[in-house]
Enzyme design. Structure first.
Site, PDB file in Angstrom:
ATOM      1  N   HIS A 266       0.841  -1.213   0.000  1.00  0.00           N
ATOM      2  CA  HIS A 266       0.000   0.000   0.000  1.00  0.00           C
ATOM      3  C   HIS A 266       0.874   1.260   0.000  1.00  0.00           C
ATOM      4  O   HIS A 266       0.602   2.210  -0.722  1.00  0.00           O
ATOM      5  CB  HIS A 266      -0.872   0.067   1.265  1.00  0.00           C
ATOM      6  CG  HIS A 266      -1.877  -1.034   1.427  1.00  0.00           C
ATOM      7  ND1 HIS A 266      -1.976  -1.776   2.575  1.00  0.00           N
ATOM      8  CD2 HIS A 266      -2.843  -1.501   0.594  1.00  0.00           C
ATOM      9  CE1 HIS A 266      -2.963  -2.650   2.460  1.00  0.00           C
ATOM     10  NE2 HIS A 266      -3.509  -2.517   1.266  1.00  0.00           N
TER      11      HIS A 266
ATOM     12  N   LYS B 269     -17.713  -5.913   8.080  1.00  0.00           N
ATOM     13  CA  LYS B 269     -16.473  -6.665   8.277  1.00  0.00           C
ATOM     14  C   LYS B 269     -16.021  -6.537   9.719  1.00  0.00           C
ATOM     15  O   LYS B 269     -16.355  -5.568  10.396  1.00  0.00           O
ATOM     16  CB  LYS B 269     -15.363  -6.101   7.374  1.00  0.00           C
ATOM     17  CG  LYS B 269     -15.456  -6.543   5.922  1.00  0.00           C
ATOM     18  CD  LYS B 269     -14.153  -6.199   5.218  1.00  0.00           C
ATOM     19  CE  LYS B 269     -14.218  -6.489   3.721  1.00  0.00           C
ATOM     20  NZ  LYS B 269     -13.007  -6.040   3.039  1.00  0.00           N
TER      21      LYS B 269
ATOM     22  N   ARG C 153      -2.290  -6.361  -7.954  1.00  0.00           N
ATOM     23  CA  ARG C 153      -1.187  -7.301  -7.741  1.00  0.00           C
ATOM     24  C   ARG C 153      -1.180  -8.410  -8.766  1.00  0.00           C
ATOM     25  O   ARG C 153      -0.149  -8.834  -9.246  1.00  0.00           O
ATOM     26  CB  ARG C 153      -1.287  -7.935  -6.347  1.00  0.00           C
ATOM     27  CG  ARG C 153      -0.891  -7.026  -5.234  1.00  0.00           C
ATOM     28  CD  ARG C 153      -1.390  -7.516  -3.917  1.00  0.00           C
ATOM     29  NE  ARG C 153      -2.849  -7.462  -3.870  1.00  0.00           N
ATOM     30  CZ  ARG C 153      -3.587  -7.691  -2.798  1.00  0.00           C
ATOM     31  NH1 ARG C 153      -2.996  -8.044  -1.681  1.00  0.00           N
ATOM     32  NH2 ARG C 153      -4.892  -7.591  -2.832  1.00  0.00           N
TER      33      ARG C 153
ATOM     34  N   SER D  62      -2.757  -7.718   3.351  1.00  0.00           N
ATOM     35  CA  SER D  62      -3.021  -7.485   4.777  1.00  0.00           C
ATOM     36  C   SER D  62      -3.426  -8.795   5.447  1.00  0.00           C
ATOM     37  O   SER D  62      -3.028  -9.061   6.584  1.00  0.00           O
ATOM     38  CB  SER D  62      -4.140  -6.457   4.949  1.00  0.00           C
ATOM     39  OG  SER D  62      -3.758  -5.214   4.443  1.00  0.00           O
TER      40      SER D  62
END
Ligand code: ADP
Length: 168
Positions: free
Chosen positions: A17, A41, A90, A129
């Site tokens: 990030h 979440k 990614r 993460s």
């Protein structure tokens, strides 16, 4: 002034990030990193903690601001006059998901919000993460993935959890 928003969960921020943030801050006059406060979440770090971590991790970049938002990105973007959202890619798996979100945001905003993608640098492509949290939860080495102070906060969080303490 060319400004953009980099929205995300950042639970927690990683070197992947931070690299996207540095590169986007070179492209735009002002970059706002916005931490999504998603009630659906259950993040490891609270939104306040994530904002604080991001501020510390980006304190040497002058044209970066950090804040949080909840609800739809298009509404937050309209309220704050953001027309460009930055996201990182990614792998092809990111692409399929990100393309759909970008197209949805463009459609729902009536063409007012566009998304710009920066590709992850090769050395950070494997970092996520969630994998960082998994490794840290077992006391593994995450020093190549996150700044040292973030690694310490991760170990502390998992220590608290194993002691049965809650931060909620
Ligand atoms: P999300 O916002 O999808 O819940 P994250 O907060 O992890 O997930 O990611 C925010 C953005 O940063 C996404 O566009 C994601 O693809 C990108 N990103 C995540 N990890 C990396 C990395 N290692 N390198 C480059 N970009 C990344």
């Amino acid at each position: 002034m060319k400004k953009a928003v980099y929205p995300g969960s950042f639970d927690p921020v990683t070197y992947g990030h931070i690299d996207i943030i540095r590169r986007a801050a070179e492209i735009f006059d002002e970059l706002t990193i916005s931490v999504l406060d998603n009630k659906a979440k259950t993040p490891l770090f609270s939104v306040e903690e994530r904002v604080k971590i991001l501020k510390e991790a980006t304190k040497d970049i002058p044209n970066v601001r950090v804040e949080s938002f909840s609800g739809l990105l298009i509404n937050y973007a309209a309220e704050n006059d953001f027309h460009i959202s930055v996201r990182g890619l990614r792998a092809i798996t990111d692409f399929e998901y990100e393309l759909q979100i970008a197209q949805t945001n463009n459609k729902l905003s009536g063409g007012k919000l566009d998304t710009i993608f920066l590709t992850a640098r090769l050395e950070y492509t494997y970092i996520s993460s969630s994998s960082v949290k998994e490794i840290a939860s077992f006391g593994g080495d995450v020093s190549e993935c996150v700044p040292d102070f973030v690694a310490d906060m991760l170990y502390e969080k998992y220590n608290q959890k194993s002691r049965g303490e809650s931060n909620e």
